[in-house]
Write a protein that holds these residues in place. Structure first.
Motif, PDB file in Angstrom:
ATOM      1  N   VAL A 144      18.054  -0.008  24.864  1.00 49.70           N
ATOM      2  CA  VAL A 144      17.406   0.470  24.364  1.00 49.70           C
ATOM      3  C   VAL A 144      16.312   0.305  23.650  1.00 49.70           C
ATOM      4  CG1 VAL A 144      18.151   1.292  20.938  1.00 49.70           C
ATOM      5  CG2 VAL A 144      19.402   0.886  22.676  1.00 49.70           C
ATOM      6  N   ARG A 148      21.253   1.665  16.074  1.00 55.21           N
ATOM      7  CA  ARG A 148      20.963   2.029  14.677  1.00 55.21           C
ATOM      8  C   ARG A 148      20.154   1.439  13.806  1.00 55.21           C
ATOM      9  NH1 ARG A 148      26.923   3.531  12.418  1.00 55.21           N
ATOM     10  NH2 ARG A 148      27.340   5.688  13.595  1.00 55.21           N
ATOM     11  N   GLU A 202      16.635   2.501  15.530  1.00 57.99           N
ATOM     12  CA  GLU A 202      16.333   3.904  15.152  1.00 57.99           C
ATOM     13  C   GLU A 202      15.887   4.364  14.062  1.00 57.99           C
ATOM     14  OE1 GLU A 202      20.448   5.484  16.031  1.00 57.99           O
ATOM     15  OE2 GLU A 202      20.244   5.017  18.288  1.00 57.99           O
ATOM     16  N   ARG A 225      11.775   3.472  14.530  1.00 51.66           N
ATOM     17  CA  ARG A 225      11.019   4.186  14.736  1.00 51.66           C
ATOM     18  C   ARG A 225      10.748   5.599  14.355  1.00 51.66           C
ATOM     19  NH1 ARG A 225      14.235   3.386  20.880  1.00 51.66           N
ATOM     20  NH2 ARG A 225      13.276   0.830  21.281  1.00 51.66           N
TER      21      ARG A 225
END
Length: 374
Positions: A176, A226, A229, A232
Motif C-alpha cells: 500500500v 484506509r 487512502e 491521498r
C-alpha cells in the motif's frame, strides 16, 4: 563432538531452498538459494515459481552445504526434511530430494515440522532448549504461541492468528505504501526514522473478552490502508516513516504483550522468538524490555537463523537422532497443513519395529543396504 549426530537438513516450505549441516548443536553449514526476486514483481510468492526454483537449486545447494561443512555425504547420520506445513508443491520437491539422498546413502530419513524447526534452531545459537520453553513464532505464514516441553515430541499450541499472519500484514502494508516486496525489512528500515506514536492504530484482540493468546492483524491492516487512502484522497502527502513506525509498533506491541502474558500464566521463565519477523529490530528491543521487566529470559537467534533455512531442519533432525526418535517411513509425504503437535512424522509401527531392535531407522538399512551414492 565427533560422537554427536551429523545431520543434513532440507527446507523448501516456501521460496527459500535451504540446506544446513549440523553436528549436535553446532552449525557447520547453512546454504540458501532464494527465489524471492522472482516473486517480487507479483507482490507475493507464486507456488509454481517457487517449486520450479527449488528443483533447479536443490542439488547445487546440497553440494555447497556439504563442501562448506567439510564433510562427505557418506559421513551423515541422517537426513531431515521439512514435511510441512508449507506450500504443497514446494514441500514435495524437498521431501523427494531427501528421500532420494537417504535411500542412496542408506541413511535414516526424518520428516520434521517447519514450526518445531523454527524453535529448535535456537539451540545452534544459545545451547540446549530449556524444558519447558514458550515460543513466539512470527513469519509470513504463521503467528503462533507454542509451549514446548520436548521439541521432538511435545509441542502444544497456545494461540495463533485467526486471519493474517504478522509477516503477511507487513507485506500488505508495504505494498500500500509502494515500498516493494518483501515488506518486513523495508518497513523496519523506514520505521527507524519515524514516530511510533504518531498514529494510534488499533491493537487486535486485546480486549478483556478476547482470546488471551490469539492474534488478529486483518483489522489493523485495513485501518492502516484506509488511513493512507484518506490522506491521498485529501491530496496530502503520506508520512511514510511515521505510518511504518506506528503500524510496526501496533504489531510488536500485541505480539510481545501476549507472549509475556502466556509465560506468566504458564509459569515459564524462558521465551524464544523465531520466524522471519523475529528479525525485526523493534520486536527484539520491545521483547527484551518486557521480558526483563517480567523476569523472563529471552532467546532470539541471529536474524539469518530466524528466516527459513536448512540449519533449523538439521538442528531438529539432529535432536531426533540424539533422542532415538523413530525415523520416517519411505512413504513419507508432504503435508501442507501438518499440525505443530506433530514435531516429526515417524515411520509406521511395523516399519520401525519390525526387527525388534527398538531403533527407529532399522527399516532404512533393510531397504538400502548398499550405498548407491558411492
Amino acid at each position: 563432538m565427533a560422537d554427536e549426530p551429523l545431520v543434513l537438513g532440507i527446507e523448501t516450505s516456501c521460496d527459500e531452498t535451504g540446506v544446513g549441516v549440523v553436528r549436535g548443536t553446532t552449525l557447520l553449514a547453512d546454504a540458501i538459494a532464494s527465489s524471492v526476486d522472482e516473486h517480487a514483481r507479483f507482490g507475493g510468492v507464486v507456488p509454481e515459481v517457487a517449486s520450479r526454483a527449488h528443483l533447479e537449486a536443490m542439488v547445487p545447494t546440497i553440494d555447497r552445504a556439504l563442501k562448506e561443512a567439510g564433510v562427505s555425504a557418506r559421513d551423515l547420520d541422517g537426513i531431515a526434511v521439512t514435511a510441512g506445513p508449507g506450500l504443497a508443491g514446494a514441500l514435495l520437491v524437498g521431501v523427494s530430494a531427501a528421500k532420494a539422498y537417504a535411500y542412496a546413502l542408506g541413511k535414516p530419513l526424518y520428516g520434521v515440522n517447519h514450526l518445531a524447526s523454527h524453535i529448535c534452531v535456537d539451540q545452534l545459537e544459545h545451547g540446549a532448549l530449556p524444558e519447558p520453553t514458550m515460543a513466539l513464532l512470527v513469519s509470513g505464514g504463521h503467528s503462533s504461541l507454542l509451549l514446548s516441553t520436548d521439541i521432538t515430541s511435545d509441542v502444544r499450541p497456545m494461540g495463533a492468528t485467526i486471519d493474517d499472519a504478522a509477516g503477511e500484514a507487513f507485506d500488505k502494508i508495504a505494498r500500500v505504501l509502494n515500498l516493494g516486496f518483501p515488506g518486513g525489512p523495508v518497513i523496519d528500515r523506514y520505521a527507524r526514522e519515524g514516530d511510533p506514536k504518531a498514529i494510534a492504530f488499533p491493537r487486535g484482540l486485546t480486549g478483556p473478552r478476547d482470546p488471551a493468546y490469539d492474534f488478529s492483524f486483518s483489522g489493523l491492516k485495513t485501518s492502516v490502508a484506509r488511513w493512507i487512502e484518506a490522506k491521498r484522497a485529501a491530496g496530502e502527502e503520506v508520512p511514510v516513516r511515521d505510518v511504518a513506525a506506528s503500524f510496526q509498533e501496533a504489531v510488536v506491541d500485541v505480539l510481545t504483550r501476549k507472549a509475556v502474558r502466556a509465560c506468566k500464566d504458564e509459569g515459564v521463565d524462558h521465551l524464544m522468538i523465531g520466524g522471519g519477523v523475529a528479525a525485526n529490530s523493534r520486536l527484539r528491543v520491545l521483547a527484551q524490555e518486557r521480558c526483563e521487566a517480567a523476569g523472563i529470559r529471552l532467546r532470539v537467534p541471529r536474524p539469518k537463523l530466524c528466516t527459513d533455512n536448512g540449519a533449523m531442519v538439521a538442528a531438529l533432525g539432529a535432536e531426533m537422532v540424539a533422542r532415538g526418535r523413530a525415523a520416517s517411513s519411505w512413504d513419507l509425504s508432504a503435508d501442507s497443513s501438518l499440525p505443530v503437535t506433530d514435531p516429526h512424522v515417524p515411520g509406521r509401527t511395523h516399519d520401525t519395529h519390525a526387527h525388534g531392535h527398538g531403533h527407529g531407522h532399522d527399516h532404512v538399512h533393510e531397504v538400502a543396504k548398499d550405498n548407491l551414492y558411492s
